[in-house]
Design a protein around this motif. Sequence first.
Motif, PDB file in Angstrom:
ATOM      1  N   GLU A  53       0.832  -1.205   0.000  1.00  0.00           N
ATOM      2  CA  GLU A  53       0.000   0.000   0.000  1.00  0.00           C
ATOM      3  C   GLU A  53       0.870   1.258   0.000  1.00  0.00           C
ATOM      4  O   GLU A  53       0.550   2.253  -0.664  1.00  0.00           O
ATOM      5  N   LYS A  54       1.980   1.211   0.714  1.00  0.00           N
ATOM      6  CA  LYS A  54       2.888   2.356   0.740  1.00  0.00           C
ATOM      7  C   LYS A  54       3.500   2.607  -0.638  1.00  0.00           C
ATOM      8  O   LYS A  54       3.811   3.743  -0.990  1.00  0.00           O
ATOM      9  N   GLN A  55       3.670   1.540  -1.401  1.00  0.00           N
ATOM     10  CA  GLN A  55       4.241   1.681  -2.744  1.00  0.00           C
ATOM     11  C   GLN A  55       3.394   2.603  -3.615  1.00  0.00           C
ATOM     12  O   GLN A  55       3.897   3.211  -4.562  1.00  0.00           O
ATOM     13  N   LEU A 143      16.222   6.998 -11.739  1.00  0.00           N
ATOM     14  CA  LEU A 143      16.107   5.592 -12.137  1.00  0.00           C
ATOM     15  C   LEU A 143      17.274   4.789 -11.579  1.00  0.00           C
ATOM     16  O   LEU A 143      17.088   3.731 -10.966  1.00  0.00           O
ATOM     17  N   GLU A 144      18.483   5.289 -11.766  1.00  0.00           N
ATOM     18  CA  GLU A 144      19.672   4.592 -11.269  1.00  0.00           C
ATOM     19  C   GLU A 144      19.661   4.500  -9.749  1.00  0.00           C
ATOM     20  O   GLU A 144      19.954   3.448  -9.174  1.00  0.00           O
ATOM     21  N   ARG A 145      19.322   5.604  -9.088  1.00  0.00           N
ATOM     22  CA  ARG A 145      19.307   5.617  -7.623  1.00  0.00           C
ATOM     23  C   ARG A 145      18.293   4.633  -7.061  1.00  0.00           C
ATOM     24  O   ARG A 145      18.597   3.848  -6.148  1.00  0.00           O
ATOM     25  N   ARG A 152      14.292  -0.908  -6.010  1.00  0.00           N
ATOM     26  CA  ARG A 152      13.068  -0.822  -6.807  1.00  0.00           C
ATOM     27  C   ARG A 152      13.297  -1.507  -8.151  1.00  0.00           C
ATOM     28  O   ARG A 152      14.425  -1.594  -8.624  1.00  0.00           O
ATOM     29  N   ASP A 153      12.213  -1.969  -8.771  1.00  0.00           N
ATOM     30  CA  ASP A 153      12.361  -2.517 -10.113  1.00  0.00           C
ATOM     31  C   ASP A 153      12.006  -1.454 -11.146  1.00  0.00           C
ATOM     32  O   ASP A 153      11.366  -0.442 -10.837  1.00  0.00           O
ATOM     33  N   LEU A 154      12.423  -1.685 -12.373  1.00  0.00           N
ATOM     34  CA  LEU A 154      12.262  -0.701 -13.448  1.00  0.00           C
ATOM     35  C   LEU A 154      10.807  -0.302 -13.634  1.00  0.00           C
ATOM     36  O   LEU A 154      10.483   0.890 -13.743  1.00  0.00           O
ATOM     37  N   VAL A 157       9.623   2.083 -10.859  1.00  0.00           N
ATOM     38  CA  VAL A 157      10.227   3.411 -10.938  1.00  0.00           C
ATOM     39  C   VAL A 157       9.559   4.237 -12.034  1.00  0.00           C
ATOM     40  O   VAL A 157       9.218   5.412 -11.830  1.00  0.00           O
ATOM     41  N   VAL A 158       9.354   3.622 -13.197  1.00  0.00           N
ATOM     42  CA  VAL A 158       8.727   4.336 -14.314  1.00  0.00           C
ATOM     43  C   VAL A 158       7.286   4.692 -13.988  1.00  0.00           C
ATOM     44  O   VAL A 158       6.829   5.811 -14.228  1.00  0.00           O
ATOM     45  N   SER A 159       6.556   3.732 -13.403  1.00  0.00           N
ATOM     46  CA  SER A 159       5.162   3.965 -13.048  1.00  0.00           C
ATOM     47  C   SER A 159       5.027   5.097 -12.032  1.00  0.00           C
ATOM     48  O   SER A 159       4.170   5.990 -12.179  1.00  0.00           O
ATOM     49  N   GLN A 160       5.867   5.088 -11.004  1.00  0.00           N
ATOM     50  CA  GLN A 160       5.817   6.120  -9.982  1.00  0.00           C
ATOM     51  C   GLN A 160       6.166   7.490 -10.567  1.00  0.00           C
ATOM     52  O   GLN A 160       5.548   8.506 -10.223  1.00  0.00           O
ATOM     53  N   TYR A 161       7.135   7.509 -11.463  1.00  0.00           N
ATOM     54  CA  TYR A 161       7.541   8.768 -12.075  1.00  0.00           C
ATOM     55  C   TYR A 161       6.384   9.382 -12.869  1.00  0.00           C
ATOM     56  O   TYR A 161       6.106  10.582 -12.760  1.00  0.00           O
ATOM     57  N   LEU A 162       5.705   8.568 -13.656  1.00  0.00           N
ATOM     58  CA  LEU A 162       4.612   9.064 -14.489  1.00  0.00           C
ATOM     59  C   LEU A 162       3.366   9.399 -13.682  1.00  0.00           C
ATOM     60  O   LEU A 162       2.660  10.357 -13.986  1.00  0.00           O
ATOM     61  N   LYS A 163       3.131   8.628 -12.616  1.00  0.00           N
ATOM     62  CA  LYS A 163       1.898   8.782 -11.838  1.00  0.00           C
ATOM     63  C   LYS A 163       1.970   9.938 -10.842  1.00  0.00           C
ATOM     64  O   LYS A 163       1.002  10.683 -10.670  1.00  0.00           O
TER      65      LYS A 163
END
Length: 208
Positions: A53-55, A143-145, A152-154, A157-163
């Motif tokens: 849920e925190k994710q 992404l690298e960090r 985190r998996d790719l 990271v991408v989903s969180q960035y866009l959302k």
Amino acid sequence: MKKVTIIIIAGGSASGKTTVATKIANEILKDESVSHLSMDNYYKNFTDLSFEEKQNLNFDHPNSLDIELICKHLDMLKGGKDVETPIYDFKTHAQSGETVTTKASDVIILDGILSLHIEEIRKRADIKIFIRTDDDIRFIRRLERDIYERNRDLKHVVSQYLKTVRPMYKFFVEPSIDYADIIVPYYEGNSIAVDLIATKIRSLIDKK
């Protein structure tokens, strides 16, 4: 009693805020006592939520931060009192339960993506800096960090960035540049930008 100077550094996620803060402390203000706080350690605990849920939480929104505690600690440091800074564990999205002592100093540097947006924090600052870094550079660094340091998996990271990361940057962080005294165009190895703000920061501190 010598006046305490509070410097806040804002900018998008992975923009180089901590790097600039470290350079200011180690290279510009070598003759001052300096303490550094990161707003990343002041995320709320959300103990009632599972890791999954925190994710899905929006950690780029002001509501995710314990603003009251940040302001309390800034006021204590400005009053010459040490504080116990919490340690946040990004791998578990939770406070570790441990603290580290932050010493009262001549200069306090606070960095955080929302430090210029939040008025209660902003009004406590003597010098306000915004780090302006290209979006693609910030995304690559984040992404690298997140993959190598925070497990985190790719896809996440991408989903969180866009959302959340990108829209919150556009809504909260980017507009806060208008409050900055100093705007630093930052990229890896850009020592010239840091050198340019050195004289400005030094002069502002010497006036106090």
